[in-house]
Design a protein around this motif. Structure first.
Motif, PDB file in Angstrom:
ATOM      1  N   CYS A  76      42.099  49.212  30.724  1.00  0.00           N
ATOM      2  CA  CYS A  76      41.748  50.461  30.047  1.00  0.00           C
ATOM      3  C   CYS A  76      41.871  51.614  31.036  1.00  0.00           C
ATOM      4  CB  CYS A  76      40.326  50.362  29.494  1.00  0.00           C
ATOM      5  SG  CYS A  76      39.684  51.917  28.842  1.00  0.00           S
ATOM      6  N   MET A  83      42.204  44.288  29.167  1.00  0.00           N
ATOM      7  CA  MET A  83      42.465  44.208  27.730  1.00  0.00           C
ATOM      8  C   MET A  83      43.631  43.257  27.479  1.00  0.00           C
ATOM      9  SD  MET A  83      42.018  48.215  26.580  1.00  0.00           S
ATOM     10  CE  MET A  83      43.572  48.724  27.360  1.00  0.00           C
ATOM     11  N   TYR A  89      42.964  53.359  25.767  1.00  0.00           N
ATOM     12  CA  TYR A  89      41.545  53.102  25.899  1.00  0.00           C
ATOM     13  C   TYR A  89      41.144  51.797  25.226  1.00  0.00           C
ATOM     14  CZ  TYR A  89      40.994  58.077  27.162  1.00  0.00           C
ATOM     15  OH  TYR A  89      41.068  59.301  27.769  1.00  0.00           O
ATOM     16  N   CYS A  90      40.088  51.192  25.760  1.00  0.00           N
ATOM     17  CA  CYS A  90      39.434  50.085  25.075  1.00  0.00           C
ATOM     18  C   CYS A  90      38.627  50.666  23.899  1.00  0.00           C
ATOM     19  CB  CYS A  90      38.526  49.319  26.024  1.00  0.00           C
ATOM     20  SG  CYS A  90      37.114  50.289  26.644  1.00  0.00           S
ATOM     21  N   CYS A  93      35.832  53.102  25.008  1.00  0.00           N
ATOM     22  CA  CYS A  93      36.294  54.383  25.556  1.00  0.00           C
ATOM     23  C   CYS A  93      37.002  55.239  24.513  1.00  0.00           C
ATOM     24  CB  CYS A  93      37.212  54.151  26.761  1.00  0.00           C
ATOM     25  SG  CYS A  93      36.337  53.597  28.246  1.00  0.00           S
TER      26      CYS A  93
END
Length: 270
Positions: A76, A83, A89-90, A93
């Motif tokens: 991320c 990930m 982003y994850c 986030c």
């Protein structure tokens, strides 16, 4: 007068030849000296490295050590959490959308001794290889339209005392090399460090944030809309966030680029 001009031209040509020969000798010496990995101490074989980076001799770290210690899964760009697929982003986030931090590896993995040697021992043998991996990561993310390239690079400044003691700013070295490769302007002396804080590695995350909040000062206007803040390692993010705080009132969007990221240990397992 004519004879004098001819003599001057001959002298200039002779000096140019000498300089060219010295440069050729230096390249030969570099290729002839023992080239061993700082991590495993084995002789560094090139294994076609120059096909990836033309006219570049891999130094400081061998390809097996380099490949083994880069990110083995997607990370991320917000928190560094590993990930299963490449995204900005994850899930967590995506809700907060923190500053994007781009790095090719985790500081907690095996390349940390090389980065530490650059900063504290002036051992630059592995610097180019790490910068090249950062460049590849940046170009990959740009190619996939996950990021936009900035218009300028801002190296994290050192306090004058630390700069004088160390003799160089590693963030500046990284910024100028990346700026040359990507044709991006490097802005130095836009931000200065006014507080000589202790080394970040000795501090907790809370201590870093408290000390860095007032440690930097913006001394000139930034006329660019997008910049990347350059550092060797992003740990808690306190430093790059402190600089971002100075730039946000001017409408500047910030990313952070680093050789490595020291993410929280709990984020290192999927």
């Amino acid at each position: 007068m004519l004879e004098k001009n001819k003599l001057n031209k001959r002298l200039i040509s002779a000096w140019q030849l000498i300089i060219a020969r010295l440069a050729q000798l230096w390249r030969f010496m570099q290729s002839s000296l023992p080239n061993r990995c700082l991590l495993c101490q084995q002789s560094i074989a090139q294994f076609g490295y120059q096909q990836l980076f033309p006219q570049t001799l891999l130094k400081g770290v061998c390809q097996p050590c380099l490949a083994a210690n880069l990110y083995q899964a997607e990370a991320c760009l917000g928190c560094g959490r590993l990930m299963t697929r490449l995204m900005m982003y994850c899930g967590q986030c995506q809700q907060t959308q923190p500053m994007v931090v781009i790095a090719p590896c985790s500081y907690h993995d095996g390349l940390a001794p090389i980065i530490t040697a650059i900063k504290y021992q002036q051992q630059f043998a592995g610097l180019l290889a790490l910068m090249q991996q950062l460049l590849r990561r940046i170009q990959q993310l740009q190619r996939l339209n996950i990021i936009r390239l900035p218009q300028a690079l801002i190296p994290v400044p050192l306090h004058v005392n630390r700069q004088r003691q160390r003799g160089f700013n590693q963030a500046g070295l990284i910024a100028h090399w990346l700026g040359q490769q990507l044709s991006i302007t490097v802005l130095e002396n836009i931000i200065i460090k006014t507080v000589d804080t202790p080394p970040q590695a000795q501090l907790s995350g809370m201590q870093r944030r408290k000390l860095t909040q007032l440690a930097y000062r913006l001394v000139a206007d930034v006329t660019y809309q997008r910049v990347a803040i350059i550092d060797d390692v992003v740990t808690s993010g306190a430093t790059v966030e402190a600089i971002e705080t100075l730039l946000l009132p001017q409408g500047v969007h910030c990313q952070a680029w680093a050789l490595a990221r020291a993410e929280a240990p709990k984020l290192r397992s999927r």
